[in-house]
Design an enzyme around this catalytic site. Structure first.
Site, PDB file in Angstrom:
ATOM      1  N   GLU A   1       0.808  -1.219   0.000  1.00 49.35           N
ATOM      2  CA  GLU A   1       0.000   0.000   0.000  1.00 49.35           C
ATOM      3  C   GLU A   1       0.839   1.265   0.000  1.00 49.35           C
ATOM      4  OE1 GLU A   1      -3.075   0.687  -0.319  1.00 49.35           O
ATOM      5  OE2 GLU A   1      -3.966  -1.299  -0.287  1.00 49.35           O
ATOM      6  N   SER A   2       1.771   1.367   0.925  1.00 49.96           N
ATOM      7  CA  SER A   2       2.454   2.642   1.160  1.00 49.96           C
ATOM      8  C   SER A   2       3.950   2.523   1.331  1.00 49.96           C
ATOM      9  CB  SER A   2       1.869   3.297   2.421  1.00 49.96           C
ATOM     10  OG  SER A   2       2.131   2.477   3.562  1.00 49.96           O
TER      11      SER A   2
END
Length: 549
Positions: free
Chosen positions: A150-151
């Site tokens: 995701e990040s």
């Protein structure tokens, strides 16, 4: 929370929990030929973010040395020392699938080991808490790796789709799961609250798809409605409905294989000639009830850690202090928690933040006073017991202000934006500071400077749907003017030059002198370029090829 879950059930078919960063972890690099065929965006393993410069308080080397020095006998019944062993023991997904998309992701990650090290170090502060929450909910521990997908374990990660935080919640889904988003804080970045929200959302998705975790994960990325429609289409066409056979968006088709590839490598790192970064299987932080607003610099001093460490443990806070409206909690390194509580108990309430007394001047309004002191109108009203926004000349206001210089709060929202806007995408670009005007859009500004909206948004840590308010400052990184070069002068060295307009100069004269175009001078210098005539003393910034003449 019950109310929020009910709302989520009603709205779930049209929402997506996240939109994973299309330009992070780090920034998306050019996709290799194989991944272009499957539409899989990849991370730039060479770019290092500013959070990587802040080393965790706990040293993994010290932890390992302690184990060796004490010559601890490993008992099979004792919990593992390394969190990776604990994660492997909780695997539940089928990783033994023969799929080209999975093989492609395996090749990429296994040839970018420095990237795996970097995201593992970023996650060192958070991994124990995440694993605890997943175990308690009975969720496969492979999903502890989802924040990497995701990040890149960047708690400040923000995508062009307006997704934020380690779990990349978009604003609407964040609100549904109780992740408050205000000027003071963004709950989507709160390590505890966002992890709890992700667990709740993933659990609901898993039940919705009858225990199929790949469908649930695909839905977390692109929305359950998208996956349900793909399943219905396959059923109607008599095709298999497993994840690998669904016609899904390119990002989602790559999203699930990324997680599975990470899980395979972490399950058997020796098979990929990789050594995992040691992360202690014990709590990194402790939650302290602070009972009210506090300056984050003061909190860092009391905890005996850097301000950056406090921000990385409490990334939800946008400003120089915790929110006056709560939540009144702060995460601090576990070894600092007792000393912090002791000092906090002795701290007089009036010394939690620094105060100034401001006398209202002619022309002041409450909004302007709030902006100039980096606070909000509501805070000023509450502190000064004001029921209206009207203020009078000579009136005195008590205002909370940062105890240190703004630059000291390097991971506050404003300072992170300045840092992002100051980082050139390449060495031969010139920065243009553009001030948003009424009627502007990202598209119109991008067109003016010959770039695209996603790139412009990335330069300014924005989402494509973020509002453009007149007066907002944007960074635009211009390419040097493409000129005709002979083979003899094909090599170029572009330098940034500041030139002061002299008597008799015009933009045409300056352009001719430095072998650039007037239109580029205007683009590079919006304030000067908007004038009909330049004046002696005006300064213009130029990109000049000092080799090519």
């Amino acid at each position: 929370m019950t109310k929020n879950i009910l709302i989520a059930l009603m709205a779930g078919s049209i929402l997506t929990g996240c939109q994973s960063l299309t330009h992070t972890p780090a920034d998306i690099a050019d996709i290799d030929a194989e991944n272009k065929a499957i539409g899989a965006p990849e991370a730039d393993a060479n770019e290092i973010d500013f959070i990587d410069t802040v080393k965790p308080v706990r040293s993994d080397e010290a932890k390992i040395a302690k184990v060796i020095d004490n010559q601890v006998d490993i008992d099979a019944n004792l919990p593992p020392e390394d969190i990776w062993d604990r994660i492997r023991s909780g695997y539940q997904l089928n990783l033994d699938v023969d799929q080209p998309r999975l093989k492609s992701q395996l090749r990429w990650f296994s040839t970018h080991k420095s990237y795996l090290d970097r995201v593992s170090k970023r996650g060192e502060r958070y991994m124990f808490y995440i694993v605890e929450q997943l175990e308690e909910a009975g969720i496969p521990l492979e999903i502890a790796l989802l924040p990497i997908v995701e990040s890149g374990f960047d708690p400040f990660g923000y995508s062009h789709g307006r997704a934020s935080g380690p779990w990349q919640f978009i604003p609407s889904t964040g609100h549904i799961y109780g992740l408050e988003q205000t000027w003071w804080l963004d709950g989507r970045r709160d390590i505890q609250l966002s992890t709890q929200a992700a667990v709740a959302y993933l659990t609901r998705l898993n039940k919705m798809f009858d225990g199929d975790w790949l469908h649930a994960l695909a839905s977390y990325n692109s929305g359950e409605g998208t996956v349900m429609r793909a399943i219905r289409r396959n059923k109607k066409a008599g095709k298999p409905t497993d994840f690998w056979n669904l016609d899904l968006p390119a990002e989602t088709r790559a999203y699930v294989p990324k997680l599975l590839a990470l899980a395979k490598i972490m399950k058997d790192p020796d098979a990929y000639d990789y050594k995992t970064h040691f992360i202690a299987n014990e709590p990194y932080f402790d939650e302290v009830n602070i009972g009210g607003q506090i300056d984050l610099a003061q909190a860092a001093d009391m905890a005996g850690v850097s301000i950056d460490e406090i921000y990385l443990l409490n990334p939800a806070f946008n400003q120089w202090a915790t929110s006056p409206d709560g939540p009144h909690k702060l995460l601090v390194p576990i070894d600092s928690a007792d000393a912090f509580r002791t000092k906090l108990a002795k701290l007089p309430p009036k010394e939690r933040v620094t105060w100034i007394r401001y006398t209202v001047q002619a022309g002041d309004n409450l909004g302007g006073v709030a902006r100039s002191h980096n606070t909000t109108v509501d805070v000023l009203k509450d502190i000064n017991k004001i029921d209206t926004s009207l203020i009078r000349v000579g009136q005195q206001l008590m205002i909370p202000v940062a105890g240190k210089s703004a630059a000291s709060y390097t991971l506050s929202s404003h300072q992170r934006l300045l840092s992002k806007q100051s980082r050139a995408p390449s060495s031969n670009r010139i920065k243009v500071n553009y001030t948003v005007e009424s009627g502007d859009s990202l598209w119109s500004i991008a067109q003016k400077y010959n770039t695209d909206t996603k790139t412009l948004a990335r330069w300014n840590s924005m989402g494509l749907g973020d509002a453009l308010i007149p007066g907002k400052k944007l960074a635009v990184w211009m390419k040097p003017e493409a000129g005709k070069t002979s083979q003899r002068s094909a090599r170029s060295v572009v330098k940034r030059v500041t030139y002061t307009i002299r008597s008799g100069d015009s933009l045409a004269v300056v352009a001719n002198k430095f072998k650039v175009s007037v239109s580029n001078i205007r683009k590079w210098n919006p304030k000067v370029g908007s004038k009909k005539y330049v004046q002696p003393g005006d300064k213009v910034t130029l990109l000049v090829n000092v080799v090519g003449g």
